[in-house]
Design an enzyme around this catalytic site. Structure first.
Site, PDB file in Angstrom:
ATOM      1  N   VAL A  60     -16.816  77.854  88.469  1.00 45.04           N
ATOM      2  CA  VAL A  60     -15.963  79.019  88.772  1.00 45.04           C
ATOM      3  C   VAL A  60     -14.574  78.921  88.148  1.00 45.04           C
ATOM      4  O   VAL A  60     -13.820  79.893  88.166  1.00 45.04           O
ATOM      5  CB  VAL A  60     -15.841  79.284  90.301  1.00 45.04           C
ATOM      6  CG1 VAL A  60     -17.180  79.588  90.920  1.00 45.04           C
ATOM      7  CG2 VAL A  60     -15.124  78.146  91.010  1.00 45.04           C
ATOM      8  N   ASN A  86     -16.937  81.585  97.645  1.00 40.07           N
ATOM      9  CA  ASN A  86     -16.803  80.522  98.645  1.00 40.07           C
ATOM     10  C   ASN A  86     -16.439  79.165  98.036  1.00 40.07           C
ATOM     11  O   ASN A  86     -15.850  78.322  98.702  1.00 40.07           O
ATOM     12  CB  ASN A  86     -18.148  80.451  99.391  1.00 40.07           C
ATOM     13  CG  ASN A  86     -18.358  79.156 100.141  1.00 40.07           C
ATOM     14  OD1 ASN A  86     -17.872  78.989 101.255  1.00 40.07           O
ATOM     15  ND2 ASN A  86     -19.082  78.215  99.534  1.00 40.07           N
ATOM     16  N   SER A 138      -9.056  79.804 104.781  1.00 41.49           N
ATOM     17  CA  SER A 138      -9.114  78.684 105.727  1.00 41.49           C
ATOM     18  C   SER A 138      -8.031  78.881 106.768  1.00 41.49           C
ATOM     19  O   SER A 138      -7.026  79.555 106.503  1.00 41.49           O
ATOM     20  CB  SER A 138      -8.865  77.381 104.960  1.00 41.49           C
ATOM     21  OG  SER A 138      -8.495  76.348 105.838  1.00 41.49           O
ATOM     22  N   TYR A 151      -3.837  72.647  98.915  1.00 39.68           N
ATOM     23  CA  TYR A 151      -4.981  73.389  99.454  1.00 39.68           C
ATOM     24  C   TYR A 151      -4.501  74.628 100.213  1.00 39.68           C
ATOM     25  O   TYR A 151      -5.001  75.741  99.996  1.00 39.68           O
ATOM     26  CB  TYR A 151      -5.784  72.469 100.376  1.00 39.68           C
ATOM     27  CG  TYR A 151      -6.988  73.093 101.020  1.00 39.68           C
ATOM     28  CD1 TYR A 151      -8.150  73.349 100.282  1.00 39.68           C
ATOM     29  CD2 TYR A 151      -6.986  73.434 102.376  1.00 39.68           C
ATOM     30  CE1 TYR A 151      -9.267  73.916 100.881  1.00 39.68           C
ATOM     31  CE2 TYR A 151      -8.094  74.000 102.975  1.00 39.68           C
ATOM     32  CZ  TYR A 151      -9.241  74.242 102.228  1.00 39.68           C
ATOM     33  OH  TYR A 151     -10.338  74.809 102.827  1.00 39.68           O
ATOM     34  N   ALA A 152      -3.504  74.443 101.089  1.00 40.14           N
ATOM     35  CA  ALA A 152      -3.013  75.556 101.908  1.00 40.14           C
ATOM     36  C   ALA A 152      -2.430  76.668 101.041  1.00 40.14           C
ATOM     37  O   ALA A 152      -2.637  77.860 101.314  1.00 40.14           O
ATOM     38  CB  ALA A 152      -1.979  75.051 102.904  1.00 40.14           C
ATOM     39  N   ALA A 153      -1.715  76.274  99.986  1.00 36.51           N
ATOM     40  CA  ALA A 153      -1.101  77.286  99.105  1.00 36.51           C
ATOM     41  C   ALA A 153      -2.183  78.125  98.423  1.00 36.51           C
ATOM     42  O   ALA A 153      -2.058  79.349  98.310  1.00 36.51           O
ATOM     43  CB  ALA A 153      -0.215  76.606  98.062  1.00 36.51           C
ATOM     44  N   LYS A 155      -5.157  78.752  99.541  1.00 38.57           N
ATOM     45  CA  LYS A 155      -5.845  79.592 100.534  1.00 38.57           C
ATOM     46  C   LYS A 155      -4.967  80.762 100.985  1.00 38.57           C
ATOM     47  O   LYS A 155      -5.462  81.869 101.229  1.00 38.57           O
ATOM     48  CB  LYS A 155      -6.292  78.734 101.724  1.00 38.57           C
ATOM     49  CG  LYS A 155      -7.380  77.726 101.354  1.00 38.57           C
ATOM     50  CD  LYS A 155      -8.613  78.437 100.808  1.00 38.57           C
ATOM     51  CE  LYS A 155      -9.772  77.525 100.531  1.00 38.57           C
ATOM     52  NZ  LYS A 155     -10.979  78.244 100.078  1.00 38.57           N
TER      53      LYS A 155
HETATM   54  N1  LIG Z   1     -15.950  73.035 106.113  1.00 47.64           N
HETATM   55  C1  LIG Z   1     -14.838  73.399 106.716  1.00 47.64           C
HETATM   56  O1  LIG Z   1     -14.468  72.838 107.761  1.00 47.64           O
HETATM   57  C2  LIG Z   1     -13.997  74.523 106.147  1.00 47.64           C
HETATM   58  C3  LIG Z   1     -12.905  74.967 106.888  1.00 47.64           C
HETATM   59  C4  LIG Z   1     -12.136  76.006 106.389  1.00 47.64           C
HETATM   60  C5  LIG Z   1     -12.438  76.584 105.184  1.00 47.64           C
HETATM   61  N2  LIG Z   1     -13.503  76.122 104.468  1.00 47.64           N
HETATM   62  C6  LIG Z   1     -13.797  76.792 103.193  1.00 47.64           C
HETATM   63  O2  LIG Z   1     -15.179  77.072 103.131  1.00 47.64           O
HETATM   64  C7  LIG Z   1     -15.618  77.041 101.775  1.00 47.64           C
HETATM   65  C8  LIG Z   1     -16.790  76.074 101.644  1.00 47.64           C
HETATM   66  O3  LIG Z   1     -16.338  74.769 101.990  1.00 47.64           O
HETATM   67  P1  LIG Z   1     -17.365  73.594 102.359  1.00 47.64           P
HETATM   68  O4  LIG Z   1     -16.776  72.867 103.500  1.00 47.64           O
HETATM   69  O5  LIG Z   1     -18.728  74.116 102.446  1.00 47.64           O
HETATM   70  O6  LIG Z   1     -17.183  72.682 101.036  1.00 47.64           O
HETATM   71  P2  LIG Z   1     -18.211  71.702 100.336  1.00 47.64           P
HETATM   72  O7  LIG Z   1     -19.243  71.216 101.292  1.00 47.64           O
HETATM   73  O8  LIG Z   1     -17.361  70.701  99.626  1.00 47.64           O
HETATM   74  O9  LIG Z   1     -18.952  72.638  99.268  1.00 47.64           O
HETATM   75  C9  LIG Z   1     -18.238  73.181  98.196  1.00 47.64           C
HETATM   76  C10 LIG Z   1     -19.193  73.973  97.323  1.00 47.64           C
HETATM   77  O10 LIG Z   1     -18.445  74.518  96.228  1.00 47.64           O
HETATM   78  C11 LIG Z   1     -19.078  74.115  95.001  1.00 47.64           C
HETATM   79  N3  LIG Z   1     -18.042  73.989  93.956  1.00 47.64           N
HETATM   80  C12 LIG Z   1     -16.955  73.199  93.948  1.00 47.64           C
HETATM   81  N4  LIG Z   1     -16.291  73.338  92.789  1.00 47.64           N
HETATM   82  C13 LIG Z   1     -16.972  74.267  92.060  1.00 47.64           C
HETATM   83  C14 LIG Z   1     -16.788  74.826  90.769  1.00 47.64           C
HETATM   84  N5  LIG Z   1     -15.765  74.480  89.967  1.00 47.64           N
HETATM   85  N6  LIG Z   1     -17.685  75.739  90.342  1.00 47.64           N
HETATM   86  C15 LIG Z   1     -18.734  76.104  91.118  1.00 47.64           C
HETATM   87  N7  LIG Z   1     -18.958  75.598  92.353  1.00 47.64           N
HETATM   88  C16 LIG Z   1     -18.082  74.675  92.798  1.00 47.64           C
HETATM   89  C17 LIG Z   1     -19.773  72.800  95.334  1.00 47.64           C
HETATM   90  O11 LIG Z   1     -20.853  72.488  94.452  1.00 47.64           O
HETATM   91  P3  LIG Z   1     -20.648  71.632  93.105  1.00 47.64           P
HETATM   92  O12 LIG Z   1     -19.720  70.514  93.430  1.00 47.64           O
HETATM   93  O13 LIG Z   1     -22.027  71.197  92.717  1.00 47.64           O
HETATM   94  O14 LIG Z   1     -20.089  72.589  92.101  1.00 47.64           O
HETATM   95  C18 LIG Z   1     -20.320  73.120  96.724  1.00 47.64           C
HETATM   96  O15 LIG Z   1     -21.493  73.881  96.638  1.00 47.64           O
HETATM   97  C19 LIG Z   1     -14.402  76.641 100.944  1.00 47.64           C
HETATM   98  O16 LIG Z   1     -13.776  77.796 100.440  1.00 47.64           O
HETATM   99  C20 LIG Z   1     -13.504  75.961 101.945  1.00 47.64           C
HETATM  100  O17 LIG Z   1     -12.159  75.977 101.559  1.00 47.64           O
HETATM  101  C21 LIG Z   1     -14.298  75.110 104.913  1.00 47.64           C
END
Ligand SMILES: NC(=O)c1ccc[n+]([C@@H]2O[C@H](COP(=O)([O-])OP(=O)(O)OC[C@H]3O[C@@H](n4cnc5c(N)ncnc54)[C@H](OP(=O)(O)O)[C@@H]3O)[C@@H](O)[C@H]2O)c1
Length: 246
Positions: A60, A86, A138, A151-153, A155
């Site tokens: 992305v 996402n 987030s 990260y916060a900036a 988001k």
């Molecule tokens: N989990 C939480 O507690 C939480 C809380 C608040 C907000 N969020 C938000 O929720 C969303 C998902 O987070 P998550 O916790 O599920 O994270 P995660 O488990 O680390 O998964 C991140 C996903 O993004 C993909 N990704 C990362 N860099 C990429 C790139 N350059 N191009 C394409 N895909 C990419 C990763 O796959 P690859 O590495 O294979 O590309 C993976 O599928 C994020 O926006 C995060 O900020 C999560």
């Protein structure tokens, strides 16, 4: 079957929250393209809903890669109704020490990636007469924590980008909303739960006394993707269990 016949692209749809959203959308009848750099165990999902799931490799941070993702998803499934922007990365570091490469990776992925995804998706949605774009921010977009400046900036920027996109694209039939999860028990949230010292502090901040489940956050995405939210545009939906944190 609230998404029967719809076509959805979920960036970062291979694991964590994106995976939970993809599963929720599949259960509601959509066809789903899970897009990320690596496929992980996507075969499991493809077996679960044959003909309705595809993996597409995307980075992305590269606008051409994102355009190709949206174009090929339209070609494969005959249209594009829902995009969940996402994919994100999180790199901790106090401002004095945060590695500029980590900063750049967060901006490139979390903010630029959301812009590229929205722009590439909007083109198809406008041509088709409408669609729903869901960005993901987030709880950190509006709360302060040491070590989370980068990260916060990104988001916080995603939330403002969402509001502006919503007023620009709304008149063309495309709704743009943002899902703002709190701390979840999977994906990035797992790192917090694994650190006893950090977790002790966080635990006190949950008014419901626990972290959220991935499927609970995915329900928020389902609401924003479905007709249940037909008059919701430019909204940031916090799914954080009432996170009491100034
Ligand atoms: N989990 C939480 O507690 C939480 C809380 C608040 C907000 N969020 C938000 O929720 C969303 C998902 O987070 P998550 O916790 O599920 O994270 P995660 O488990 O680390 O998964 C991140 C996903 O993004 C993909 N990704 C990362 N860099 C990429 C790139 N350059 N191009 C394409 N895909 C990419 C990763 O796959 P690859 O590495 O294979 O590309 C993976 O599928 C994020 O926006 C995060 O900020 C999560």
């Amino acid at each position: 079957m609230r998404l029967a016949g719809k076509v959805a692209v979920v960036t970062g749809g291979t694991r964590g929250l994106g995976r939970a959203i993809a599963e929720r959308f599949l259960d509601e009848g959509a066809s789903v393209v899970c897009a990320a750099r690596n496929p992980y165990d996507i075969v499991e999902l493809i077996d679960r809903a044959p003909g309705r799931v595809a993996f597409h490799a995307v980075d992305v941070t590269d606008p051409d890669s994102v355009v190709e993702l949206m174009d090929q998803s339209v070609e494969a499934f005959g249209g594009l109704d829902i995009v969940v922007a996402n994919a994100a990365v999180s790199r901790d570091g106090k401002v004095e020490r945060l590695d500029p490469r980590d900063w750049r990776q967060m901006v490139d992925t979390n903010l630029n990636g959301v812009f590229y995804s929205t722009q590439a998706a909007a083109k198809h949605m406008i041509a088709r007469g409408g669609g729903h774009i869901i960005t993901v921010s987030s709880c950190m977009a509006s709360r302060v924590a040491v070590g989370a400046a980068g990260y916060a900036a990104t988001k916080a920027a995603v939330e403002m980008f969402t509001r502006t996109s919503a007023i620009e694209l709304g008149r063309k039939g495309v709704r743009v909303n943002c899902l703002a999860p709190g701390v979840l028990d999977g994906g990035m949230g797992e790192q917090l739960a694994d650190n006893d010292k950090v977790w002790a502090v966080y635990k006190e901040r949950f008014s419901l006394g626990r972290a959220g489940r991935l499927d609970e956050a995915a329900d928020g995405a389902l609401f924003l993707a479905s007709e249940a939210s037909s008059y919701v545009n430019g909204h940031v939906l916090e799914v954080n269990g009432g996170l009491l944190w100034a």
